[in-house]
Design a protein around this motif. Sequence first.
Motif: not given
Length: 316
Positions: A185-200
Amino acid sequence: MNSPHAKATARRLPPLNMLRAFEAAARCESVTLAAQELHVTQSAVSHQIKALETWLGVPLVQRSGRGLGLTAEGAAYLPSLRSAFDQMASATARVQRQPRGNTLSVNSMASLSAQWLIPQLASFCAEVPGVDVQLATTVSSTGFDPAAYDVSIRCFTDDELAALRQRAPWRDVELGAFLPNTLTPVCSPQVLAAQPPLLATADVLSRTLLHSRSTPLVWQDWLALAGLPAQQPRHLVTFDHAHLAVQAAVQGMGIALGNPLQLRDELASGLLHTPFPALSLCDRTNYWIMAPQATQNPHAVAFCAWLQRNGSLQEN
């Protein structure tokens, strides 16, 4: 005047325009996209498909709202048509090629061309000055003639390659693996930081997943690798080619599956991030395939050596 034998062996085929309209609409899963590809109106595509169904005497498509699906007959018909059009395109390319000593014809899949080959091609031209590179892209990964171009680039599993090597046109080609097709998976910084967090890994299902028709099973395979149950994501956006899905990821639309080896610039500059780099699909490898007649072409030999060298450098 035709001989009796010629009449007896004449092919009975529908008009080409009917076949082109059906093949494009079925491949794109859209009358609108087929019309754009063929530079005609949507009604013209629909008319040609209906005419083909009448000519064959069987239904080929199922129309429901704006969607377009295939009947069992249509699904069985499509692969042969797609292969036939690919072969005609390859034959046309062979006829059009100019037999000049400084010409190198290369055929590659669209996504690898856009993400990896084109950004680096200037370095090859600098190493081998004076070569006239003719680059063509294609949609077929296996149904093509390896002698149609000096060098072709394709991505195969071990089983796919073993099956191809049994075909007569493949017995005299030279080939080599040069770049693993590792997808994560690849994504932009905005998508990575969006809520809910992309942790799991399960959190990807709360984002928009960016999909491509050219690689229809990769998200399904990655979700299975991550141990996630088969379920629909919150939202899915589908593109024709994988590199378009990755470009949409750069724009912050959602999460795509991309090859970090092909996206070094985007990752290094921070345009893209890999939230789960340890979870990667890696069952395919990119190969260069040199046509038998190209083994005496020093430009083709140099190009394959360049692919091998640059692919190995990126792998390390």
